[in-house]
Design a protein around this motif. Structure first.
Motif, short mmCIF file in Angstrom:
data_model
loop_
_atom_site.label_atom_id
_atom_site.label_comp_id
_atom_site.label_asym_id
_atom_site.label_seq_id
_atom_site.Cartn_x
_atom_site.Cartn_y
_atom_site.Cartn_z
N VAL A 264 2.39 -0.46 5.34
CA VAL A 264 1.86 -1.31 4.45
C VAL A 264 0.25 -0.59 4.44
O VAL A 264 -0.28 -0.37 3.48
N CYS A 265 -0.38 0.01 5.25
CA CYS A 265 -1.11 1.06 5.54
C CYS A 265 -1.08 2.71 4.29
O CYS A 265 -1.86 2.63 3.35
N ALA A 266 0.45 3.26 4.77
CA ALA A 266 0.57 3.59 3.54
C ALA A 266 1.08 3.61 1.90
O ALA A 266 0.52 3.89 0.98
N GLN A 267 1.10 2.02 2.36
CA GLN A 267 1.29 1.86 0.84
C GLN A 267 0.10 1.46 -0.20
O GLN A 267 0.26 1.35 -1.11
N SER A 268 -0.81 1.48 1.24
CA SER A 268 -2.18 1.01 0.18
C SER A 268 -3.02 2.14 0.62
O SER A 268 -4.10 1.87 0.45
N GLY A 269 -2.61 2.83 0.90
CA GLY A 269 -3.69 4.66 0.64
C GLY A 269 -5.06 4.37 1.96
O GLY A 269 -5.67 4.47 1.21
N VAL A 270 -4.74 3.74 3.03
CA VAL A 270 -5.01 4.01 3.66
C VAL A 270 -5.37 4.64 4.97
O VAL A 270 -3.44 4.76 5.29
N GLU A 271 -5.42 5.50 5.44
CA GLU A 271 -5.49 7.06 6.35
C GLU A 271 -5.38 6.46 7.12
O GLU A 271 -7.21 6.75 7.16
N THR A 272 -4.64 6.78 8.56
CA THR A 272 -5.14 6.65 9.93
C THR A 272 -5.52 7.88 10.59
O THR A 272 -4.72 8.56 10.17
N LYS A 273 -6.09 7.95 11.40
CA LYS A 273 -6.01 9.38 12.52
C LYS A 273 -4.82 10.15 13.02
O LYS A 273 -4.41 10.88 12.41
N GLU A 274 -4.07 8.75 13.43
CA GLU A 274 -2.64 9.59 13.87
C GLU A 274 -1.92 7.48 13.51
O GLU A 274 -2.93 6.34 13.06
N LYS A 275 -0.62 7.71 13.58
CA LYS A 275 0.14 7.04 13.55
C LYS A 275 -0.18 5.50 13.84
O LYS A 275 -0.68 5.60 15.50
N LEU A 276 -0.23 4.36 13.80
CA LEU A 276 -0.53 3.56 15.21
C LEU A 276 0.21 2.80 15.49
O LEU A 276 0.04 2.49 16.46
N LEU A 277 1.38 2.93 14.75
CA LEU A 277 2.79 1.98 16.64
C LEU A 277 3.76 3.38 16.33
O LEU A 277 4.63 4.34 15.32
N GLY A 278 4.09 3.12 17.68
CA GLY A 278 5.79 4.20 17.74
C GLY A 278 7.20 2.61 18.10
O GLY A 278 6.45 2.51 18.85
N GLY A 279 7.88 2.54 17.10
CA GLY A 279 8.36 1.08 17.53
C GLY A 279 10.16 1.63 18.60
O GLY A 279 10.04 3.04 18.11
#
Ligand SMILES: Cc1cc2nc3c(=O)[nH]c(=O)nc-3n(C[C@H](O)[C@H](O)[C@H](O)COP(=O)(O)OP(=O)(O)OC[C@H]3O[C@@H](n4cnc5c(N)ncnc54)[C@H](O)[C@@H]3O)c2cc1C
Length: 581
Positions: A264-279
């Motif tokens: 959802v972040c990627a689709q919205s162009g919101v870049e986080t310093k690192e991935k939020l999740l490790g599935g």
């Protein structure tokens, strides 16, 4: 009076409904031909009003247990709240879990005392507030004597666990499972709780959110966020049923999409310093209750030392789980043959006489745990504590992502989110005194079922089934059932659940498709014996009650079978024994 909303890629439409006072309802098909005149029934299925241009204080993306809990909390706090879910409520990780409402005995090993204390408190609240859905469960802890966990450490852990849990205790087990009384196993017992159907818990919370004023939409995908000057301003939503797109404004957006959060972040162009999740994928197998199957829940160790649960569930046995890194689309998560073999091995290790083979498995399913991204940690050691990520530093002020969490702590998480948005949310006052003992709940349920049976004119076993899934609303189901014989029919020949339940959930719990009804709101199709004949029977009966025409009934049945087959897999091509890689 309500109207048809539009035509989408799926042949889906809402019938025109006209109520004719005092007790009649006429429904019309697409060509305005009258289809039903149902005396005494008022089959009013709500129509989804258009969202475009609406303004909300908070928009929540994702209708798993966390998103629904947040919507309920925000709406109760007086915030204008929108909740959108791309598929159906509770169709993601929430319906793919082990369904234990637990303090997390295992977390003590990792020193997460705070998490255990909070979880135990939440467990007690759920037992007190939703006694028809969350029930005490006695566990037998069967640990190989050769395990790295020694008996003294386990006893100390259990003592601490009981101390943190407070007063409540189930009656002591008269006798441990005789099959586990073996020289190579050390056995202990402890109490936890089980929510056999978190889908139903989510449905109740959803009803409470709607009652508090939340606008909720399943089958609506958030395509992306709108932003202005580093702040989120709203959402773009695609309604997959009608094929329409809407833009809504929102002061805050909560990304409660569980394992989908990074997407959802990627689709919205919101870049986080690192991935939020490790599935981390977790799989289960569901077995019939074989001769000698445990009567209480068993927590043991698999041959590789990982924890494994065997839980009596839905008149079957639920066995899980695995931990396999999985970064693919969570909607496509499915158990690998290695995971299925590993779980089979674990069962046979504990119950060798059962000699369970792949052919005995009723079905297997998998879900992806939305755990915090921790590339170097072992999956078991990653914290199950939730975190709320504020995206202000990622150029999206007003956006928060929910990371991790458990069924058990969803309500606590929701209170935390609502407080972050400025709502005054006091800690709930319910429970935290010892709830009624299990046999007290049993007596209440029995009495409730008797009243329901009398009002609905249904047998007591059926009334009991209605009471367990609908709690206080069971009487509404009963009154409706009492008006028409067809509403008293079982949903399928093997089920105690009745057609009136399907109507109730279409009216008040946003169930739209046959899958919404049979897999989540009235989840009779989680039975291992469910067949295509059951689908046909249920589709006809529900379709009649909801005013679907034959075209829609056929299409719903087809889509339902495809959805069930994609979720609940019948393993094939397994040679035993197999172990997880
Ligand atoms: C194998 C396994 C066993 C578990 N066992 C337990 C247990 O016994 N007890 C316990 O307490 N916890 C357990 N958990 C953890 C628990 O199930 C999860 O933490 C919890 O269900 C997460 O809920 P959620 O609402 O965050 O995510 P989900 O339930 O996955 O909900 C997220 C929702 O977001 C929707 N979504 C995604 N993208 C979009 C979009 N663009 N627009 C709209 N909607 C979108 C998805 O369709 C999905 O329904 C287990 C988890 C797993 C995987």
């Amino acid at each position: 009076m309500c109207g048809r909303e539009g035509v989408g890629p799926r042949p889906f439409y809402f019938p025109l409904c006209v109520s004719v006072p005092p007790w009649w309802i006429l429904t019309f098909d697409e060509n305005a031909k009258p289809r039903h005149i149902l005396p005494q029934l008022c089959i009013l299925v709500p129509v989804r009003a258009r969202l475009s241009g609406e303004r909300f204080d908070v928009a929540i993306i994702g209708g798993g247990i966390n998103g629904v809990a947040i919507a309920r909390e925000c709406a109760r706090a007086g915030k204008r709240t929108l909740l959108v879910e791309q598929n159906d409520f509770a169709s993601g990780t929430t319906s793919r879990s082990t369904r234990i409402i637990h303090g997390g005995l295992r977390y003590l090993e990792h020193g997460e005392l705070g998490l255990v204390r909070e979880s135990l408190k939440e467990r007690e609240r759920m037992l007190a507030d939703y006694p028809h859905l969350v029930r005490p469960l006695r566990f037998v802890l069967a640990i190989p004597k050769a395990s790295r966990h020694n008996a003294l450490a386990i006893r100390t852990g259990l003592l601490l666990y009981r101390k943190l849990a407070g007063a409540r205790c189930l009656p002591a087990l008269a006798q441990f499972d005789a099959h586990l009384d073996r020289p190579d196993l050390a056995t202990f017992d402890y109490d936890d709780a089980q929510c056999e159907f978190p889908e139903r818990l989510v449905a109740e919370w959803l009803g409470e959110a709607i009652a508090a004023g939340a606008v909720v939409r399943n089958h609506c995908t958030a395509l992306g966020l709108t932003k202005n000057d580093g702040r989120v301003t709203g959402l773009v939503i695609h309604d997959t049923l009608t094929g329409t797109e809407a833009r809504v404004e929102a002061a805050h957006v909560i990304n409660a999409t569980g394992p989908w959060a990074d997407m959802v972040c990627a689709q919205s162009g919101v870049e986080t310093k690192e991935k939020l999740l490790g599935g981390i994928r977790g799989s289960h197998i569901v077995l019939p209750r074989f001769p000698g199957a445990p009567g209480s829940a068993v927590y043991s160790e698999a041959p590789d030392g990982r924890p494994v649960f065997l839980i009596p569930w839905n008149d079957q046995l639920l066995v899980g789980t695995t931990e396999v890194p999985d970064s693919a689309d969570p909607a496509r998560a499915e158990p690998s043959p290695e995971e299925v073999g590993y779980l089979l091995d674990s069962v046979n290790h504990l119950y060798p006489a059962a000699n369970i083979g792949a052919g005995d498995i009723l079905y297997a399913f998998a879900g992806v745990r939305p755990l915090p991204y921790s590339p170097t940690a072992k999956p078991a050691a990653i914290t199950r504590r939730h975190r709320i990520h504020d995206h202000s530093d990622d150029g999206a002020r007003g956006l928060y992502s929910v990371i991790g969490g458990k069924l058990t702590t969803a309500a606590a998480l929701a209170r935390e989110v609502a407080r972050k948005l400025g709502a005054h949310v006091p800690e709930p006052q319910t429970a935290l005194i010892a709830p009624a003992p299990a046999d007290g709940i049993e007596v209440t349920l029995r009495q409730w079922a008797r009243q329901i049976s009398a009002v609905a004119h249904i047998p007591e076993h059926s009334a009991r089934a209605v009471a367990e899934w609908h709690g206080r609303r069971a009487m509404c189901v009963a009154r409706m059932a009492g008006t028409d014989d067809a509403l008293r029919h079982p949903l399928c020949p093997h089920s105690s659940h009745i057609v009136a339940e399907a109507v109730e959930v279409a009216r008040y719990e946003c169930a739209v498709t046959l899958g919404d009804i049979l897999l989540r709101r009235v989840p009779v199709a989680l039975s291992g014996c469910w067949s295509k004949q059951c689908t046909r029977a249920a589709a006809q009966r529900i379709g009649w009650a909801l005013g679907w025409d034959q075209l829609r009934i056929g299409r719903e049945a087809e889509l339902f079978d495809a959805e069930r087959a994609a979720f609940l897999k019948k393993p094939s091509g397994l040679s035993r024994p197999q172990r997880a890689a």
